[in-house]
Design a protein around this motif. Structure first.
Motif, mmCIF file in Angstrom:
data_model
loop_
_atom_site.group_PDB
_atom_site.id
_atom_site.type_symbol
_atom_site.label_atom_id
_atom_site.label_comp_id
_atom_site.label_asym_id
_atom_site.label_seq_id
_atom_site.Cartn_x
_atom_site.Cartn_y
_atom_site.Cartn_z
ATOM 1 N N ALA A 205 0.822 -1.210 0.000
ATOM 2 C CA ALA A 205 0.000 0.000 0.000
ATOM 3 C C ALA A 205 0.856 1.260 0.000
ATOM 4 O O ALA A 205 0.593 2.195 -0.767
ATOM 5 N N ARG B 143 2.702 1.512 -3.292
ATOM 6 C CA ARG B 143 1.804 1.300 -4.445
ATOM 7 C C ARG B 143 2.356 0.220 -5.377
ATOM 8 O O ARG B 143 2.557 0.437 -6.581
ATOM 9 N N ASP C 129 -5.682 0.934 -2.510
ATOM 10 C CA ASP C 129 -4.543 1.073 -1.599
ATOM 11 C C ASP C 129 -4.983 0.912 -0.147
ATOM 12 O O ASP C 129 -4.293 0.282 0.663
#
Length: 580
Positions: free
Chosen positions: A129, A132, A298
């Protein structure tokens, strides 16, 4: 009937990182009843199933309930999808169990190892997350995942067969373990076999005849009643043993154990993240589209990170999206994360009150529960049939992943699956599709000549379309194809249609420049058509445009042929119809 749009309040830092607060701000009174009912229904489903998933992972059964409670509660707070139910699943339990077998860990260390793998996978989800890195999951193709999960399911089924017969089986591979079980059937325990067969009939029969009935719950309740009424333990049927009541305590897994098996831990955690992320992202988007609200992928990774870190620290096992539980959650009317909170509360209540009742559950009943879970959750026969129908290459890649999982084990099968995905990707990238085009009669439309052999061609002119990028991996393939085309007898010009080329690098343009120069020296006129601005800039910087001349770049194939033919290609007597 179109689903109503779920209102989305203005985002703040709190609602961004704790999405449940946003859901509560717009909460409607009429949703409460639906959320509570859905939570109770899902809780009743996942309690027996998670006992089975714990068995697949090789950890004490209560660990599956610990993970189910933590996963449901943490995801409800941090997740952005309102219908997803997070907890253990058959696929990730098989990966965790494969890691245990690969390391050779036994005894109490098994639960510690699985908790450690869970914690590490949570940290990997968090990195996914923060940086990314969700695109990494694309390197594990769906065909490979399908084959891997199918093979893992067979591996799990083979491992559960001895519990159905009361015999032992040994073997480093599924094939050897199956053969060991078959040769030992002469020592099968009659009462155990009867309980096992009846359990299989009940759980699979209900799934087929009454799919809305919670077959796992029915089987567990029936098994407990049979154990009590028929004294199955006294008749020699093995029972699961003591399951303590109470809530889990916070405990950091033994770092020394994790360090000793760092390779297997990291590999298992990586596999869990790749499989878990693809499941979560796909399911979240599907439910959001159905109910018309937005999800943050995310933040979904953050939610999975929190759920797995929590499960690892509270002595649980890996968790991820459970499609069966999420679908039931949706059908039961869940509107917000309150449903998932309710499911977690139901599991906690079961841990406090009902856990000791499961101690008398017969092992063949648990084995039947596990077999049904992996067969129905991991053996995707329709998808294998679709792959065989749609793409034979994908089908054989899936079969290779399946066989590899059975031959070298579940955890090593993950490595084989990743390698297969990368090899197939490299093959596709390094073998770009270069198509010969013809013109549909009476139009300016140019199409694949192999698919439309009756289309028009211009004598002495070859029109080629490159599909894909023009870069180091494709440079040689493209150059070879252009070189062959320009070297054919009677060819006076080659038109390269590059509208599908979105990227070019120095090696790609260098290879193209070389082949263009060679063709020009041989008297073949080379034209470029449909070149995108970004690609054209690269060609200009490399000097190819200057070498060709700007008059050799055209907006489309029709204009390139017009420049080659004179006033109009439609008036050119060199036009002939192939295949006539």
């Amino acid at each position: 009937m179109t689903a109503p749009v779920v209102p989305t309040p203005p985002r703040s830092r709190l609602t961004r990182f704790v999405p449940l607060t946003a859901q509560l701000r717009t909460y409607r009174r009429e949703w409460l009843g639906r959320d509570l009912v859905a939570g109770v229904v899902v809780g009743a489903l996942i309690i027996p199933k998670n006992l089975g998933y714990a068995g697949v992972a090789g950890v004490p059964l209560e660990r599956g309930l610990y993970a189910a409670a933590v996963g449901a509660i943490v995801y409800a707070v941090l997740g952005t999808c309102r219908q997803i139910s997070t907890g253990p699943s058959s696929g990730i339990a098989a990966v965790a169990g494969g890691a245990v077998l690969a390391t050779g860990v036994t005894g109490p260390d098994v639960a510690t190892l699985v908790a450690g793998i869970t914690l590490v996978s949570g940290l990997m989800f968090l990195a996914l997350a923060v940086f990314r890195l969700g695109w990494l999951s694309q390197f594990l193709s769906r065909a490979v995942v399908t084959g891997f999960l199918f093979g893992a399911a067979i591996d799990v089924v083979v491992g559960e067969l001895p519990k159905l017969t009361g015999t032992d089986a040994e073997g480093k591979t599924s094939f050897r373990e199956l053969w060991s079980w078959l040769t030992g059937l002469g020592d099968a325990h009659t009462a155990t076999v009867v309980v096992g067969v009846v359990s299989l009939v009940v759980v699979f029969g209900l799934h087929r005849a009454a799919p809305r009935v919670p077959n796992a719950l029915v089987l567990v309740v029936g098994g407990l009643l049979a154990s009590a009424l028929l004294d199955l333990g006294d008749r020699g049927v093995a029972l699961v043993g003591d399951i303590p009541s109470g809530l889990p305590s916070l405990e950091v897994p033994d770092l020394g154990l994790l360090t000793d098996h760092a390779g297997s831990v990291l590999l298992a955690a990586f596999a869990l993240v790749m499989i878990g992320f693809s499941q979560t992202a796909g399911d979240a988007r599907a439910f959001a589209a159905k109910h018309r609200y937005d999800v943050d992928i995310d933040q979904e990774s953050v939610a999975q990170a929190g759920a797995n870190v929590g499960a690892g620290l509270l002595q649980g096992m890996p968790v991820s999206t459970s499609l069966s539980a999420s679908s039931l959650n949706d059908r039961a009317g869940a509107r917000t994360g309150v449903a998932s909170l309710t499911s977690g509360a139901v599991v906690l209540l079961a841990l406090l009150v009902l856990a000791p009742l499961f101690s008398s559950l017969p092992k063949p009943v648990l084995a039947a529960l596990i077999i049904e879970a992996v067969v129905m959750g991991m053996m995707d026969v329709p998808e294998m049939r679709r792959l065989r129908r749609v793409s034979r290459v994908d089908f054989w890649v899936a079969v290779a992943a399946l066989v590899a999982t059975l031959v070298v084990g579940v955890l090593a099968g993950v490595v084989v699956g990743i390698v297969l995905s990368l090899l197939w990707l490299v093959h596709v990238v390094t073998h770009p599709r270069v198509t010969t085009l013809g013109r549909e009669r009476g139009t300016q439309v140019f199409r694949d000549l192999d698919e439309h052999p009756g289309d028009e061609t211009v004598a002495g002119v070859v029109v080629l379309r490159l599909d894909g990028g023009l870069f180091f991996a494709t440079a040689d393939g493209v150059a070879d194809r252009v070189r062959r085309a320009s070297g054919e007898a009677g060819v006076r010009a080659v038109v390269l249609y590059l509208a599908s080329v979105t990227f070019a690098d120095s090696q790609g343009t260098a290879a193209l420049s070389d082949v263009v120069r060679t063709a020009t020296e041989a008297g073949v006129d080379v034209r470029l058509a449909g070149v995108r601005p970004a690609v054209r800039r690269v060609l200009e910087r490399d000097g190819l445009v200057a070498a060709l001349g700007k008059d050799h770049l055209h907006g489309n194939v029709h204009r390139a042929l017009a420049a080659l033919a004179g006033p109009s290609p439609d008036d050119d007597p060199a036009v002939r119809v192939t295949g006539s």
